[in-house]
Every structure is written in C-alpha cells, then in structure tokens.
Design an enzyme around this catalytic site. Structure first.
Site, PDB file in Angstrom:
ATOM      1  N   GLU A 265       0.844  -1.204   0.000  1.00 54.45           N
ATOM      2  CA  GLU A 265       0.000   0.000   0.000  1.00 54.45           C
ATOM      3  C   GLU A 265       0.878   1.252   0.000  1.00 54.45           C
ATOM      4  O   GLU A 265       0.513   2.273  -0.588  1.00 54.45           O
ATOM      5  CB  GLU A 265      -0.964   0.004   1.201  1.00 54.45           C
ATOM      6  CG  GLU A 265      -1.897  -1.215   1.310  1.00 54.45           C
ATOM      7  CD  GLU A 265      -2.706  -1.532   0.051  1.00 54.45           C
ATOM      8  OE1 GLU A 265      -3.029  -0.589  -0.699  1.00 54.45           O
ATOM      9  OE2 GLU A 265      -3.007  -2.721  -0.180  1.00 54.45           O
ATOM     10  N   HIS A 268       1.515   2.130  -3.528  1.00 57.75           N
ATOM     11  CA  HIS A 268       0.379   2.866  -4.103  1.00 57.75           C
ATOM     12  C   HIS A 268       0.410   4.328  -3.626  1.00 57.75           C
ATOM     13  O   HIS A 268       0.164   5.257  -4.393  1.00 57.75           O
ATOM     14  CB  HIS A 268      -0.950   2.256  -3.642  1.00 57.75           C
ATOM     15  CG  HIS A 268      -1.345   0.987  -4.354  1.00 57.75           C
ATOM     16  ND1 HIS A 268      -1.478   0.914  -5.716  1.00 57.75           N
ATOM     17  CD2 HIS A 268      -1.651  -0.256  -3.886  1.00 57.75           C
ATOM     18  CE1 HIS A 268      -1.857  -0.315  -6.061  1.00 57.75           C
ATOM     19  NE2 HIS A 268      -1.959  -1.047  -4.969  1.00 57.75           N
ATOM     20  N   GLU A 294      -0.898  -0.890  -9.891  1.00 58.52           N
ATOM     21  CA  GLU A 294      -0.475  -2.157  -9.305  1.00 58.52           C
ATOM     22  C   GLU A 294       1.008  -2.417  -9.601  1.00 58.52           C
ATOM     23  O   GLU A 294       1.698  -3.057  -8.817  1.00 58.52           O
ATOM     24  CB  GLU A 294      -1.368  -3.280  -9.859  1.00 58.52           C
ATOM     25  CG  GLU A 294      -1.485  -4.501  -8.994  1.00 58.52           C
ATOM     26  CD  GLU A 294      -2.024  -4.271  -7.576  1.00 58.52           C
ATOM     27  OE1 GLU A 294      -2.630  -3.220  -7.296  1.00 58.52           O
ATOM     28  OE2 GLU A 294      -1.802  -5.159  -6.739  1.00 58.52           O
TER      29      GLU A 294
HETATM   30 ZN    ZN Z   1      -2.635  -3.115  -4.862  1.00 56.38          ZN
END
Ligand code: ZN
Length: 499
Positions: A265, A268, A294
C-alpha cells in the site's frame, strides 16, 4: 447546435463540483472501511447513493456536453487536453448503456454482493449462481452496445479497465506464463522447503504498529500528507496528493502479513503523493490505470521489499523490536522466508510466483463465461479443475475456491488481468531502471528515496495525464513486453531455490 463560443474555463465550475463530490464520497468510504460502527452501513449507503448520483450529474449533463463539444483542441494546453480526453471517456461510458438499464444493473450488483457474502460464508455457490448468471447477462448486453463489427465482447469489458490490452495480447502473455511458470513451480516444489515458521510466533501488535509506521516513513511516505489506519482488507485511497491514506491489518501470530501489505500500500501511496500539483484534484489526478498503479505497489512489495538489499539497513531494527523471536534468525534466513513459494488457494495471500497463475484461472473463466456462454453452474467445477492443473491443488470448498473474490458480484468482469499486467509492467520498468541506477547499492545504503525519485520522474508525476503504454514506452524504449516478467521470475526463484 449553438454557435456560442466556449472556453475551457467554462468547464471549471463543473469539474470542481465533481471533484468536491469525489472527495466527500472517498472520505465517507474511507470511514466506512476503518472507523465506522458495524451497523452503520445501510444508513450511510443511502447518503452515499445520493452523493454518487450528484457526482454523476455534476459532469454528465447537457451544459457540460455543450461546452465539451464546442471546445477547439488546438486552443487547449496539454493538461486541458488530457482532462478533456478523460471527460470524453466518461461520456462514452455513460452514453454506452441506457440509463434505466444501468440503474437496474447497479441495484442487481448491490444485491449480488450481499448474496455473495452470504454464499461465501455458507460455502454455497448455488445461492449465488442465479445472481452471477444475471450479472453475466447484463455485462454481455452492455458490451454488445459498444462492440465493434467482428470484435469480441470480452475485449469491450477488458477495455473498461485496461484500455487497449485485449485478448490477443493477453492470450500471448498467459500462454507464456503457462509454458514457463508451471514447470518452474514444479521444480520449486521438489526443492528443499524454506523454513518460515518464525513468522508465525506471537508478535505484539503494538510493537508491530510501531515498526510498520517506521517502515512507511522509511519508504518515503509523507505523514504530513498521509495517514495509516487499520482495516479488514488493506487498501489505499486518496482525495488529492496532500491526503493519501493507507491501511494495514495486524495479526498477532503473523509478522510478514502486515509488513508486506504496508510496503504494498505504501507503493500505491508514493504514487499518489508523487502526482504533480497541476494534476491533482482534476480528472487526471489519479494513477494512469489499475495495472500501472499495481505495477508500483508490486514493485515496492516484491522487487524491493522481498530483497536482501532492502532489508540490510532495516533488519537490525526489526530484530531489536522482536529480539526473542528474531534474535537468532539471520538476515539471509529472514529474506529467504519472505520468498517462500507454496501453491495455495487464496489469491490475495499468494506468493510472488504463483500469483499470476491465480489470475490466469480467472482470466480463462471470464473468457469462457463471456465468449463461450459456459453456464454458471459449471464454473465451480472448471475452477477446481484449473487449480489442479496449474497449481496442483483442489479447493476443499467454494469459499476457498470460486467464491473467494468479490469482483464478479460487483460486475467487475475483465478486471483481474490488470493485476497480472501490473506485475509485468513492474518487471519491464525494473529491467530499464537497473541499467540507469545502482538499485541494490542504493537499497543497501538506505537510499530508497533515489529509487522513488526515478519512478516519480518517469511515472508518478504525470498522474493519468498520459496513457500507460505511452509512459512504459517512453521509460523502457519499447512496447509492453511480458518476457521481462518471465525472465525476472525465473532468475529470481532459480536463485532463491538454487535450482
Ligand atoms: Zn494493490
């Protein structure tokens, strides 16, 4: 047609209203997943439904359409052009399906998601089957509205998630995976098993939290523009580049789960925090696509976060945090354990090597559902067959089989391949990055910021103002090429398992 002159400025009030609704919805959604009490969901959903409708009409209305159609491309800046491109896409999407059918479908998907939850809990696919059947019917019908002469329905669905990555290219991608990764997995399974039992001792949750916050900070997550909280399933959300939020989930008897999801995360989040001010709070203020997003999270999690170089400066701190559990575990043992391969049933818990095989099963089934009209009640059997064939295991029930993912119940058919593409983008980017940056050396010296700066320069800063293919080509000098991913996996795991 009106002849009134329009300017991009005329769009601004509509775009800003849309952005404000987007912010409100994301904040409520964040709250629903983190702090909100158990029984709040139905009541809050009512408010969310109204806000979503308002958000939709703030953009999709005759006024905006008139301005949009009156704009002259040549008079626009690069950013304005990118925003207009996105706006036109939103229109295409909204006009592709009659509004009443879309409403029916939204209601169906909400019901189907509830039924899916129940069916999963009770391990009973037949409860869910009639709903999935209707979802598939609608999706095929909707795809039919946009299908080009001679084109395929599944391509239309794929396009909704990862534009221009179609069956032809994905077939090539997955057949390479099948050819190379399944035999590699068989070899790995014959090699000596890696001991990762020390991950499953008791780890104090408060101490885990402390370490995970430190880890996020170390990665470069900016806490003045971000928050970490806890939720059942880890996720990232943001409303602009000054407020990016991630969650993780702590388990008392599992150390690696929270660590790896914080790194994932965190990847991201670095993307979202790195988007330029000029793009944030506009229609191109988020990531370029699901697969590109991703690719970043997987790059941090797998390529960096499971490497010895990454852990060299960090591991002593982790050992100090858990001296009883890790005092006797060497850095080498720790990193090997992070790379343990074991075919198992659940996609979200899969290791780096088997992950794409999980996606391949879903891709093949989606194609069969949409293109070959395979009846829904045949799906669990096909699912289990494919798991046996590719991963060598058969699920004991539908909960750990076909009922494990929420996606299809929400109508997200065609989404799964973007996860696999993300991994492949990451490997292609890494291949080029290594030629330009001493990646391992930087990691060993704790200079991960220089790696993030590289990604920021080539990817993050642009948000969605550029297409994924365009960025990939500009950075790596070639079109999407899945060979780098296969090569990366082979090299890595032949080394980890000394094959
Ligand atoms: Zn992800």
């Amino acid at each position: 047609m009106s002849n009134k002159k329009v300017a991009f400025q005329d769009l601004i009030p509509y775009l800003e209203k849309n952005m404000a609704f987007h912010t409100a919805i994301n904040i409520i959604d964040w709250d629903a997943n983190t702090l909100a009490p158990e029984e709040s969901s139905e009541y809050t959903a009512k408010a969310m439904g109204i806000l979503s409708q308002e958000q939709f009409t703030s953009l999709i209305n005759p006024k905006v359409k008139e301005i949009m159609e009156g704009l002259k491309e040549e008079a626009l800046s690069q950013t304005e052009k990118a925003i207009l491109r996105r706006l036109k896409k939103e229109y295409q999407k909204s006009e592709a399906v009659p509004a009443n059918e879309m409403r029916e479908f939204t209601e169906l998907a909400a019901r189907a998601t509830n039924v899916w939850q129940k069916a999963k809990k009770e391990q009973n696919f037949s409860l869910y089957a009639p709903y999935l059947e209707k979802i598939v019917e609608y999706k095929k019908k909707f795809a039919g509205y946009s299908k080009k002469e001679g084109g395929s329905l599944y391509n239309v669905l794929l396009d909704g998630y990862e534009e221009s990555f179609h069956v032809e290219e994905l077939d090539r991608f997955f057949s390479k995976l099948k050819e190379e990764i399944i035999p590699l997995l068989k070899k790995v399974e014959q090699a000596e098993e890696i001991d990762d039992s020390f991950f499953y001792q008791e780890y104090d949750i408060e101490k885990q939290k402390e370490f995970n916050v430190f880890l996020a900070e170390y990665m470069g997550f900016n806490f003045k523009r971000g928050v970490i909280a806890e939720s059942e399933h880890p996720f990232t959300t943001s409303w602009h580049n000054h407020d990016v939020r991630i969650t993780t989930h702590y388990y008392k008897d599992n150390l690696s789960s929270a660590i790896l999801s914080t790194i994932h995360e965190g990847g991201h989040a670095l993307y979202e925090q790195g988007i330029r001010d000029e793009f944030t709070q506009t229609l191109v203020g988020d990531g370029a696509s699901c697969a590109m997003h991703e690719s970043q999270s997987r790059f941090y999690e797998n390529v960096l976060g499971r490497s010895e170089a990454f852990w060299e400066p960090l591991y002593p701190k982790l050992q100090d945090t858990f001296p009883k559990q890790l005092g006797q575990v060497s850095l080498g043992q720790f990193v090997r354990a992070l790379n343990k391969i074991k075919a198992d049933f659940i996609r979200t818990e899969a290791d780096e090597l088997t992950y794409c095989l999980h996606i391949m099963v879903r891709y093949e089934l989606e194609k069969q559902m949409i293109e070959e009209d395979v009846p829904v009640d045949k799906l669990p059997g096909l699912w289990n067959q494919k798991y046996q064939e590719y991963l060598g295991i058969t699920p004991n029930n539908d909960k750990e089989g076909i009922l494990q993912d929420v996606h299809w119940s929400m109508g997200d058919i065609g989404y799964f391949p973007s996860y696999a593409l993300g991994n492949a983008f990451a490997a292609q980017i890494y291949h080029t990055m290594k030629k330009e940056l001493p990646v391992e050396e930087l990691l060993r010296k704790g200079k991960i910021a220089e790696i993030t700066a590289y990604l920021r320069e080539h990817i993050h800063q642009y948000g969605a103002s550029k297409e994924p293919r365009e960025m990939l080509k500009a950075l790596t000098g070639e079109e999407f090429n899945p060979d780098y991913y296969i090569q990366y996996l082979k090299e890595k795991f032949e080394q980890v398992y000394q094959l």
